[in-house]
Write an enzyme that holds these catalytic residues in place. Structure first.
Site, PDB file in Angstrom:
ATOM      1  N   GLY A  18      -3.082   6.196  -5.877  1.00 41.56           N
ATOM      2  CA  GLY A  18      -3.494   5.615  -4.608  1.00 41.56           C
ATOM      3  C   GLY A  18      -4.194   4.296  -4.837  1.00 41.56           C
ATOM      4  N   CYS A  19      -4.616   3.676  -3.768  1.00 42.60           N
ATOM      5  CA  CYS A  19      -5.267   2.373  -3.877  1.00 42.60           C
ATOM      6  C   CYS A  19      -6.579   2.464  -4.641  1.00 42.60           C
ATOM      7  CB  CYS A  19      -5.545   1.826  -2.493  1.00 42.60           C
ATOM      8  SG  CYS A  19      -4.416   0.544  -2.068  1.00 42.60           S
ATOM      9  N   THR A  20      -7.277   3.583  -4.430  1.00 42.84           N
ATOM     10  CA  THR A  20      -8.617   3.695  -5.003  1.00 42.84           C
ATOM     11  C   THR A  20      -8.638   4.600  -6.224  1.00 42.84           C
ATOM     12  OG1 THR A  20      -8.984   5.465  -3.435  1.00 42.84           O
ATOM     13  CG2 THR A  20      -9.772   3.291  -2.809  1.00 42.84           C
ATOM     14  N   GLY A  21      -7.505   5.076  -6.651  1.00 44.16           N
ATOM     15  CA  GLY A  21      -7.474   5.932  -7.824  1.00 44.16           C
ATOM     16  C   GLY A  21      -6.361   6.946  -7.732  1.00 44.16           C
TER      17      GLY A  21
ATOM     18  N   HIS B 295       0.815  -1.193   0.000  1.00 45.02           N
ATOM     19  CA  HIS B 295       0.000   0.000   0.000  1.00 45.02           C
ATOM     20  C   HIS B 295       0.858   1.256   0.000  1.00 45.02           C
ATOM     21  CE1 HIS B 295      -3.628   2.218   0.454  1.00 45.02           C
ATOM     22  NE2 HIS B 295      -3.176   2.865   1.501  1.00 45.02           N
TER      23      HIS B 295
END
Lengths: 104, 837
Positions: free
Chosen positions: B809-812, B567
């Site tokens: 990032g992880c979500t975009g 992450h």
């Protein structure tokens, strides 16, 4: 005393007779010199070597006792430095004890 | 010519109370002469437990926890004034008996050492997290024998026992029926010397981050003789030790001169380095079982514990000048010549004042002399006196004779320039070298200016000559002017692993990190996370946030060369190249890419991924990797643009699909067979592929195969950060550590830069001339910006003099800024319409 040396001294005495043998020690420490002196007079106190129970009663001296009969230049080269380092009095006292015990 | 320097020193002790009784010559001679002697029981009673051995101040000095000057302040008897019992030291370690027996088994190449099952199991379990033991070692230890079989060999007298806490736990077999040089006793003695040498050298390499492959030559310098009846003493302990330490590029030989051997060996090593024949030379020795309990008869008589209950070992690394480490002077070597004579003053002149005179120095110019460093507590009760003290007095007395000292100054000279002895009476071990580690440290930190190491040996013991022997050398600080080689060239790669964040808990990550450490002796693994979770070195961090900044700091300062983490937000333009094992064939395949984004536009990103994938493949040693493109949206456009690039001179080695058409476009089947070295895809698809191929056998919740999502690569990106997922299991984490270390060794950022340049992908500076503000650490994420606008948003902030980085990032996509800029940046982005209200 080293077992090999005990053997050598024993053989030498058998070969030339004890009246023809003098032992001169060079040990650096009083206790060890005393043990060596004891070994060649009353016998090996550690009961480990061939002189165990053998009373040779040889005359025994530490080299530090013999300054008078060593040529000065030899003394200077070989011994003078150690004379400064070693505990001369203690060593002589220890060796003398065994010698006088044996009338030497 | 280069100056030889002392790069590292290690000192280990091996507690061996049972061997005092079974293999020390004082006791074995007694057994031969007087089997019912009371001495056995007396010695048995006089032996110390391991804790007492560890807490014994002279032993703490040997492994570097207590300074020799501090030892002089501890009142004697030291065995009654114990120190803090730490088995690990700055310079070494004290090993208990069972671990030493385990090492004898590990170093045995001829199935001579047998150990029984329960003993092996217990010791394997305890050693799991010990950094000097590997999985390979445990596999050897797991080969055990039934105790009945061992007892049978002992009954037949074809083996000698290995005892632990008075119980037979194994044996050493004879290696030949008639050859006395290969008898069980001799093999025992030689394997013990080898085991001690291996532990000492492993400690040296591990404790000093030295890659074993950089050792060129090994000089072994114990007092044992290895060879059969036709070549007694033929050798070669040195290579046999190197083999067990991963020194694949080293050769070596053995050097002997009784107690003077180590000093001779160091001088030989300096010669080999100075001449340029070898760059890195190790001098190593294990201990002597014969000398265990040598003076025990006197010790029990004087009610002193049996202090000769440990074997000693050491290892030194002498290398080419690095501009830092202390040098060994080659113009002032002392040597006892054949014609020197054997009176103490002739010997001291030859070893001490002659070489000093050659260097234009006097005895008072030397801060510390290291002579025969025997522990006086062992020798005095045995009638041998305080050996170091006698030696110092001799040096001082010689100084008086030569006029450099007054007679009244002898005692103060001894106190100032001498040291209290701390070394076990293991012959070669006390001879000068125990101080080399402290000397190195003192010369490095400036507390010492000059040190002389003196080794002496009694050659009459071999009954070949009555000559005495000895050599000496001088160590001085490095002037820093003569550095001819880079220090880092032979540094072992250090890889960090962050512990927090896994769905399987810290324990699973620790297992992975420790597994990597055991498997790879040329990598040093450092954990970043909560303290107390692992025996690996830990840099403390108690939240994921702290972990990330610790990791970034360590990478920036160079304390770690690469890091494995989960992450992590890379800047835009940086993407990760994953590495999987194709399930159908076991063939390894790179997936380009798996997280992050190399570019905002899909086909532009895939085009770039191909080039970045090739760079990583080259880092793994695949010089001309086969490239295939996964049949996803944009595959054909990507192929076309790459074929255009080929026409401009960038050669691509196209892979062929296993399907009937044999095209460069790969289908799902090809992902299963690993039909190419680099599989080009968009990063979201790549991410799914890694997860599926890594968790194929586990039902999905834990990824158990492969090397993870790979290192982040992109233009201008200088760090090596390898990504694993929160679902990655220990084997994948261990794989990622290996992958990261390989990338560090290959200098991946340089490879990436070169590959991007060849493929004409290095961008010119921002076209409209927007200047980047000075870089600063950014850890605040701004989300919600459209992926197509992310670069413009970043540049818009630069225009406002706010330093920002685009990231994934992880979500975009995210824009990252420093905490103090967050508020202003958000407001600005809203104002410009990049962010909704």
């Amino acid at each position: 005393m080293d077992l090999e040396n005990q053997t050598r001294i024993k053989e030498l005495v058998e070969k030339v007779g004890k009246e023809n043998v003098v032992v001169i020690l060079g040990g650096a420490e009083a206790e060890a010199s005393g043990l060596a002196a004891e070994t060649v007079t009353t016998g090996d106190p550690t009961f480990a070597g061939p002189l165990t129970g053998v009373q040779l009663e040889l005359p025994v001296y530490h080299i530090l006792e013999l300054k008078d009969i060593v040529p000065e230049d030899v003394w200077e080269d070989q011994i003078s430095m150690m004379e400064m380092v070693l505990d001369v009095d203690d060593i002589i006292k220890e060796v003398t004890t065994y010698r006088t015990q044996n009338g030497g | 010519m280069t100056n030889p320097v002392v790069k590292a020193a290690s000192y280990c002790l091996f507690h061996a109370p049972d061997m005092v009784l079974t293999h020390g010559t004082t006791l074995t001679m007694e057994r031969a002469k007087n089997p019912d002697s009371p001495l056995f029981e007396q010695v048995q009673k006089g032996l110390r437990p391991f804790e007492g051995v560890v807490a014994y101040p002279p032993n703490q000095v040997y492994i570097g926890n207590i300074d020799p000057d501090e030892l002089a302040q501890i009142p004697q008897p030291w065995y009654e004034n114990l120190a803090e019992p730490k088995r690990q030291g700055k310079l070494g370690e004290i090993f208990p008996m069972d671990e030493f027996i385990a090492m004898m088994k590990i170093v045995d190449a001829f199935e001579l050492v047998l150990i029984e099952d329960n003993f092996a199991k217990a010791v394997i379990e305890r050693l799991q997290s010990h950094p000097l033991f590997t999985d390979e070692d445990f596999a050897i230890l797991a080969k055990t024998q039934a105790i009945d079989e061992i007892n049978g060999l002992l009954d037949k007298k074809t083996a000698v026992p290995l005892e632990f806490e008075g119980k037979v736990v194994g044996c050493v077999k004879r290696a030949h029926e008639y050859d006395v040089n290969l008898s069980a006793d001799i093999m025992f003695e030689n394997l013990a010397a080898k085991a001690g040498g291996v532990l000492s050298l492993r400690h040296l390499l591990w404790n000093n981050d030295i890659d074993p492959a950089t050792v060129d030559y090994i000089i072994e310098t114990s007092e044992e003789a290895a060879g059969d009846m036709n070549q007694r003493g033929g050798g070669n302990f040195a290579k046999s030790i190197g083999e067990k330490c991963g020194c694949i590029n080293a050769t070596g030989s053995d050097t002997r001169s009784f107690c003077a051997g180590p000093a001779h060996s160091v001088i030989n090593a300096t010669g080999l380095v100075k001449s340029g024949i070898y760059k890195n030379v190790v001098v190593v020795a294990g201990g002597a079982t014969a000398k265990l309990g040598m003076n025990s008869r006197d010790h029990v008589k004087k009610e002193v514990p049996v202090l000769e209950d440990c074997m000693g070992g050491f290892a030194l690394l002498i290398g080419a000048d690095d501009g830092v480490n202390p040098i060994i002077r080659t113009d002032a070597i002392g040597r006892h010549r054949v014609g020197t004579g054997s009176s103490p003053q002739a010997v001291t002149t030859a070893l001490v004042t002659d070489p000093l005179q050659a260097a234009g120095l006097s005895i008072t110019d030397v801060d510390k002399f290291s002579v025969e460093m025997q522990n006086p507590e062992i020798t005095v009760p045995a009638g041998a006196g305080d050996v170091p003290l006698a030696n110092y007095k001799m040096i001082a007395a010689l100084g008086v004779k030569q006029g450099s000292l007054e007679r009244t100054e002898i005692n103060s000279f001894v106190e100032e320039h001498g040291l209290k002895g701390w070394a076990p009476t293991q012959g070669h071990i006390p001879s000068g070298v125990p101080f080399v580690g402290f000397a190195r440290e003192g010369l490095l930190n400036g507390t010492l200016k000059r040190v002389m190491i003196v080794g002496k040996g009694s050659l009459f013991l071999a009954r070949l000559t009555n000559l005495f022997d000895g050599v000496s050398f001088i160590m001085e600080p490095n002037s820093g002017k003569g550095s001819s080689t880079t220090v880092t060239a032979e540094k072992m790669v250090t890889v960090g692993v962050t512990l927090l964040g896994s769905e399987h808990g810290v324990e699973e990550v620790v297992r992975g990190a420790e597994l990597a450490q055991r498997k790879h002796r040329n990598i040093k693994v450092v954990a970043i996370g909560p303290k107390g979770s692992t025996s690996l070195p830990v840099v403390e961090a108690n939240t994921e946030e702290e972990q990330r900044s610790a990791m970034e700091n360590l990478l920036r300062t160079g304390e770690i060369d690469a890091c494995v983490t989960m992450h992590y937000n890379f800047p835009l333009g940086v993407t990760t190249i994953g590495r999987v094992m194709a399930p159908a064939t076991g063939r390894e395949m790179l997936i380009a890419s798996t997280t992050g984004m190399s570019a905002g536009n899909r086909t532009e990103a895939m085009h770039k991924n191909a080039i970045l994938g090739v760079a990583v493949a080259k880092g793994l040693g695949i010089e001309d990797p086969e490239v295939g493109i996964l049949n996803v949206d944009g595959a054909l456009t990507t192929e076309r643009s790459l074929r255009d690039l080929e026409k401009e001179g960038y050669a691509i080695n196209w892979a062929a699909s296993g399907r009937a058409d044999g095209q460069a476009v790969m289908r799902g089947n090809d992902a299963l067979t690993g039909a190419c070295d680099v599989l080009v895809t968009d990063s979201l698809t790549g991410n799914i592929l890694v997860k599926m191929l890594s968790a194929l056998n586990t039902g999905g919740s834990i990824e158990s195969v492969g090397y993870g999502y790979g290192p982040g690569v992109g233009e201008g990106y200088k760090q090596i950060v390898n990504i694993v997922s929160r679902a990655s299991g220990a084997p994948v984490i261990a794989g990622a550590v290996e992958f990261a270390a390989d990338m560090a060794n290959a200098k991946l950022p340089e490879l990436v830069e070169a590959e991007l340049t060849k493929a004409k992908l290095i961008k010119a500076e921002a076209a409209d001339g927007v200047q980047k503000p000075p870089a600063k650490p950014v850890d605040q994420e701004i989300t919600g910006i459209d992926v197509l606008e992310i670069e413009d948003a970043t540049e818009a902030l630069w225009k406002e003099n706010i330093y920002a980085e685009a990231g994934m990032g992880c979500t975009g996509p995210v824009v990252m800024v420093a905490p103090e800029d967050l508020e202003v940046a958000m407001a600005k982005l809203k104002e410009l319409g990049f962010l909704g209200e």
